[in-house]
Motif scaffolding. Structure first.
Motif, PDB file in Angstrom:
ATOM      1  N   ASN A 689       0.866  -1.239  -0.109  1.00 18.15           N
ATOM      2  CA  ASN A 689      -0.424  -0.252  -0.128  1.00 18.15           C
ATOM      3  C   ASN A 689       0.863   1.615   0.283  1.00 18.15           C
ATOM      4  O   ASN A 689       2.222   1.311   0.661  1.00 18.15           O
ATOM      5  CB  ASN A 689      -0.969  -0.272   0.728  1.00 18.15           C
ATOM      6  N   SER A 691       0.515   5.837   0.409  1.00 17.20           N
ATOM      7  CA  SER A 691      -0.015   6.481   1.300  1.00 17.20           C
ATOM      8  C   SER A 691       1.585   7.998   1.421  1.00 17.20           C
ATOM      9  O   SER A 691       2.206   7.626   0.896  1.00 17.20           O
ATOM     10  CB  SER A 691      -0.264   6.586   2.580  1.00 17.20           C
ATOM     11  N   HIS A 693       2.415  11.540   2.685  1.00 19.97           N
ATOM     12  CA  HIS A 693       2.491  12.216   3.969  1.00 19.97           C
ATOM     13  C   HIS A 693       3.010  13.520   4.044  1.00 19.97           C
ATOM     14  O   HIS A 693       4.605  13.941   3.146  1.00 19.97           O
ATOM     15  CB  HIS A 693       1.829  11.887   5.235  1.00 19.97           C
ATOM     16  N   TYR A 790       0.711  13.682  -5.741  1.00 15.99           N
ATOM     17  CA  TYR A 790       0.354  12.259  -4.885  1.00 15.99           C
ATOM     18  C   TYR A 790       1.752  11.900  -6.042  1.00 15.99           C
ATOM     19  O   TYR A 790       2.607  11.832  -6.865  1.00 15.99           O
ATOM     20  CB  TYR A 790      -0.480  11.516  -5.809  1.00 15.99           C
ATOM     21  N   ALA A 812      -1.198   6.296  -4.826  1.00 21.60           N
ATOM     22  CA  ALA A 812      -1.492   7.037  -3.179  1.00 21.60           C
ATOM     23  C   ALA A 812      -2.344   7.353  -3.535  1.00 21.60           C
ATOM     24  O   ALA A 812      -2.681   8.830  -4.965  1.00 21.60           O
ATOM     25  CB  ALA A 812       0.081   7.852  -2.764  1.00 21.60           C
ATOM     26  N   LYS A 813      -3.436   8.165  -2.629  1.00 19.31           N
ATOM     27  CA  LYS A 813      -4.629   9.205  -2.851  1.00 19.31           C
ATOM     28  C   LYS A 813      -3.537  10.668  -2.404  1.00 19.31           C
ATOM     29  O   LYS A 813      -2.847  10.818  -1.998  1.00 19.31           O
ATOM     30  CB  LYS A 813      -5.127   9.259  -1.558  1.00 19.31           C
TER      31      LYS A 813
END
Length: 877
Positions: A689, A691, A693, A790, A812-813
């Motif tokens: 996965n 993400s 940040h 992203y 990724a979001k």
């Protein structure tokens, strides 16, 4: 210079004055005629329209005649004549008038004074002028023939005539006569020729050329006679002729003045047009080629006396052609001289008949024949003049060609049984008779398509030969003939052949030929005389639809990632002559693979000539990872080495059957598609996965932005050395994800960083800070760096066999980065600079004011002594 100009203008203004002008006298006028005395004024002030007064004096005192502004100006002895209009003023402009005296008498001889009332600011110049008028008796007499009325002449075209006019003057003054001959054939009189008072001949409008040629002359004779001579009279010379005589005298200023004018009608001339009728004795004529053409032209005229006829024969292709477009065959002038010709002769049968004989006529002699006749009369100088000319109606002459007798037969020496077989047709001339050296044969080839219904198909021209055997191609066969697929040739003197090297289905149909016979004419040109059409020949063979079957077989029922994938394709076909096959391997990837819009990828192909080509296989690390080879004539094998998880999908064989075509070329026959073979990897590996940040997504301009791409793993744990990642950062510069993403930078699994080109001044860096964390830094952020950011991660996992496997991409979001402006820092330096400049300018202004008041503006003021006195009272009336 200014003073000189002022003085010059003052002098001119002083010298300028009114000027009244009348002609210099004496003015000689004839008793009983109308006398006109002009008067004008110039260099005056006041209104533009000036007034005039006329007075008359025989000896001393002046008598008032007429005025332009005072109706009571006329004296009593002139009131009756002025009232009748015998004496009047005629204004010619604002500053000029004419005194008109009708029927002037000896009592009107004397001095005439013209005066102008003053309208000027100052009295300068002259305000009146005088002129002496002398009245003489009428001594001019004009006469024609001795008869009281004018005579009448009836003439024919081309005749000559002379008219006589007598003019004499007995005036005591030295006068000159001006004689003009005029004609009236319409509403007004037209000048023919004049003998002026200065002794010059002057032709009238339209008579200049005839005067120069001597056709119109004016001669003088004894007893003051004037003769007009006209030669070659035509219709325009018909009308009434008169003699116009005017009497002129030279004035005091040496100018000529016309004092009177008289005319007399001399004769009425009627010009009769010469009748001429031109007719060819026959109407329509039909002549066989090689015979003689005999035509007679008859002319009829009412002309009497001495005359001669001229004749010309014309030929034209169309009856509407003009003489300029027609061809002159022969001509005979008025001296009976005939132009020369070899095959055409012209003879004079009698006074009114002329014969045209054309020997050995040909087809090109067909057309329209007409003759043109003219009547010529002799002139006094021995020359001839053409009086009238007429043209006959055209006669249509048809020359019938002698057609050769022959037959045409068409047969097929080679017929196709399959597609691409040759076809050969022979067009033969048989039973040819009466074919001489001046006969030539050519051929035209036609094609007619077979229709399933009873409808008649239109014939198409394949090729045709001109008279010089030049081959002209039709649209249907032009390209194939240039490529050598269709050949037109002549086998023998009486055989023309058509050969199709490789016959296709579109060539099936009916063929026929047309043999044309051409005749050679006297001018060495060739004219088509006959066409003969052959019976048609059908070119047809039975055909069946092509069939093609392709079967794909998976050689290994089960395998894992990293192993080799093998499949074979077996092909079978029917109704195809000696086929060859080309093979294309395609893969249908899952929807997650967006490399192809339609989900189908072309991997590798093998042509019918066994040439291998990589199509859309772009993996540089696995260039030799796919192989396609020919096992048998109808069997092909596909191998994929070190398979990856990304290779999962459905694999097919796309086969095309080719048949040998014309000229060693291959022609596509039919296509086939095999059944799909699926590659599906069953794996229990880790699940990744991704993400994004950031500790502070909102920053100010010029600051540093840190973005982290964090990879997390679930399931089976892997050692850091057994996994690697390709990381790419993207940005969408909008609040919503409605624009195309822009690649910022990428880091492959080997640690190589690639940055895209940027327009702004900010910079960025991409680095791996841990096995599962990747950081993107934006240095010196600008307004254009805002938006959604992203990362996209492509995991790579090493299998137990040591082969690296590529996992599907993970996106990724996005996180939104906003860039703000620091207002305090933005306005701090401009504000301090503004306050400093204002302070400096204020102090400088105070310093300048102090110095000015201290030194520059100081004055000594002296106070005057005032006396102290009492105020005294004042009295006012």
């Amino acid at each position: 210079n200014c003073m000189f100009s002022v003085c010059l203008f003052s002098f001119l203004a002083f010298c300028r004055g009114r000027i009244v002008r009348v002609p210099r006298g004496p003015l000689i006028r004839v008793l009983g005629t109308e006398a006109v005395i002009p008067c004008s004024v110039s260099d005056y002030d006041g209104p533009s329209e000036q007034n005039f007064d006329w007075e008359f004096s025989r000896e001393s005192d002046f008598v008032r005649i007429v005025s332009t502004w005072d109706p009571t100006f006329t004296s009593e002895e002139y009131q009756r004549r002025v009232g009748r209009g015998d004496i009047k003023l005629r204004r010619s402009s604002n500053d000029a008038v004419e005194l008109v005296i009708r029927n002037i008498q000896p009592a009107d001889q004397g001095r005439y004074k013209c005066s102008t009332p003053s309208t000027d600011a100052t009295v300068q110049g002259n305000y009146d002028a005088e002129v002496q008028v002398k009245v003489i008796s009428d001594g001019l007499s004009v006469s024609g023939s001795k008869a009281r009325s004018s005579m009448s002449l009836r003439l024919s075209e081309g005749d000559s005539f002379k008219l006589r006019c007598s003019a004499v003057t007995t005036s005591a003054e030295h006068t000159h006569l001006h004689v003009t001959w005029q004609i009236k054939s319409g509403p007004g009189w037209q000048d023919i020729l004049s003998l002026t008072h200065e002794g010059k001949f002057q032709p009238g409008p339209g008579y200049e050329e005839r005067y120069r040629n001597g056709d119109v002359r004016l001669d003088t004779g004894a007893n003051d006679t004037y003769w007009i001579s006209v030669s070659q009279a035509s219709s325009v010379d018909g009308g009434t002729y008169r003699c116009l005589v005017s009497e002129w005298v030279r004035g005091a200023d040496s100018s000529w003045q016309k004092i009177q004018e008289k005319n007399v009608e001399i004769a009425s001339v009627i010009i009769q047009r010469t009748a001429l009728d031109v007719v060819i004795s026959t109407s329509n004529v039909s002549v066989t080629e090689g015979d003689s053409l005999d035509l007679t032209c008859n002319i009829t005229t009412d002309r009497s006396g001495v005359f001669q006829a001229g004749l010309m024969w014309y030929f034209s292709v169309s009856p509407d052609d003009t003489l300029s477009d027609a061809q002159v065959l022969l001509s005979m002038d008025h001296d009976s001289v005939v132009s020369d010709s070899t095959l055409i002769s012209l003879s004079h049968i009698d006074r009114n008949s002329y014969r045209l004989l054309v020997r050995d006529v040909a087809v090109e002699d067909s057309g329209y024949y007409f003759c043109q006749a003219a009547v010529w009369v002799p002139l006094h100088n021995g020359s001839w003049h053409k009086v009238v000319e007429r043209t006959s109606a055209p006669v249509n002459v048809v020359v019938t060609a002698i057609e050769p007798d022959y037959e045409v037969f068409l047969n097929a020496s080679k017929t196709p049984k399959f597609s691409d077989d040759p076809t050969e047709l022979n067009c033969r001339i048989t039973n040819a008779q009466d074919t001489e050296a001046n006969i030539r044969f050519t051929v035209s080839w036609y094609y007619r398509q077979h229709l399933p219904s009873d409808d008649a198909a239109a014939e198409e021209l394949l090729a045709t030969m001109a008279a010089d055997w030049t081959l002209l191609l039709g649209d249907r066969s032009r390209e194939r003939t240039h490529n050598g697929e269709i050949i037109f040739f002549k086998k023998a003197a009486d055989i023309f052949s058509l050969r199709i090297q490789w016959t296709s289905e579109s060539d099936r149909g009916d063929y026929f030929c047309v043999i044309s016979a051409w005749s050679k004419h006297r001018n060495n040109s060739w004219v088509k005389s006959k066409d003969v059409v052959s019976p048609p020949v059908s070119v047809f063979w039975a055909t069946q639809d092509y069939t093609l079957t392709v079967e794909a077989v998976k050689l290994k029922p089960f395998f894992v990632a990293g192993h080799t994938f093998e499949m074979t394709c077996k092909v079978s076909s029917q109704n195809i002559k000696t086929p060859r096959y080309s093979v294309l391997i395609t893969a249908e990837k899952p929807l997650a693979d967006r490399s192809r819009p339609n989900g189908t990828t072309r991997i590798i192909s093998l042509s019918q000539d066994s040439v291998v080509r990589l199509e859309d296989w772009t993996d540089q690390a696995r260039v030799d990872g796919v192989v396609l080879e020919k096992v048998q004539e109808n069997e092909f094998r596909y191998r994929m080495y070190q398979t990856q998880i990304s290779d999962a999908g459905l694999y097919r064989c796309v086969v095309t059957a080719w048949s040998p075509g014309g000229g060693g070329m291959w022609r596509e026959a039919v296509n086939g598609l095999s059944n799909p073979i699926q590659i599906d990897f069953q794996t229990s590996g880790p699940v990744f996965n991704v993400s994004v940040h950031s500790d502070n997504p909102t920053i100010y301009q010029g600051e540093l932005a840190d973005l982290l791409c964090i990879v997390t793993m679930e399931g089976v744990a892997l050692e850091p050395d057994d996994m690697s990642f390709d990381v790419s950062w993207f940005a969408v510069h909008s609040f919503a994800l409605d624009r195309e993403p822009i690649l910022l930078a990428s880091l492959d699994r080997r640690g190589i960083v690639t940055q895209s080109r940027r327009n702004g001044s900010s910079d960025l860096s991409l680095e791996r800070i841990s096995p599962l964390e990747f950081r993107l830094r934006l240095h010196g952020c600008e307004d254009q760096d805002f938006g959604n950011h992203y990362c996209v991660v492509t995991p790579w996992v090493r299998s137990a066999t040591g082969v690296w496997q590529q996992e599907p991409d993970i996106k990724a979001k996005p996180i939104f980065v906003s860039v703000k402006m620091d207002v305090l820092n933005a306005f701090k330096y401009p504000l301090l600079i503004g306050i400093g400049l204002a302070t400096v300018i204020g102090l400088l202004s105070c310093l300048i004011g102090y110095c000015s008041s201290r030194w520059c503006c100081k004055k000594e003021v002296q106070e005057t002594r005032r006396e102290r006195r009492r105020l005294m009272s004042m009295e006012m009336d």
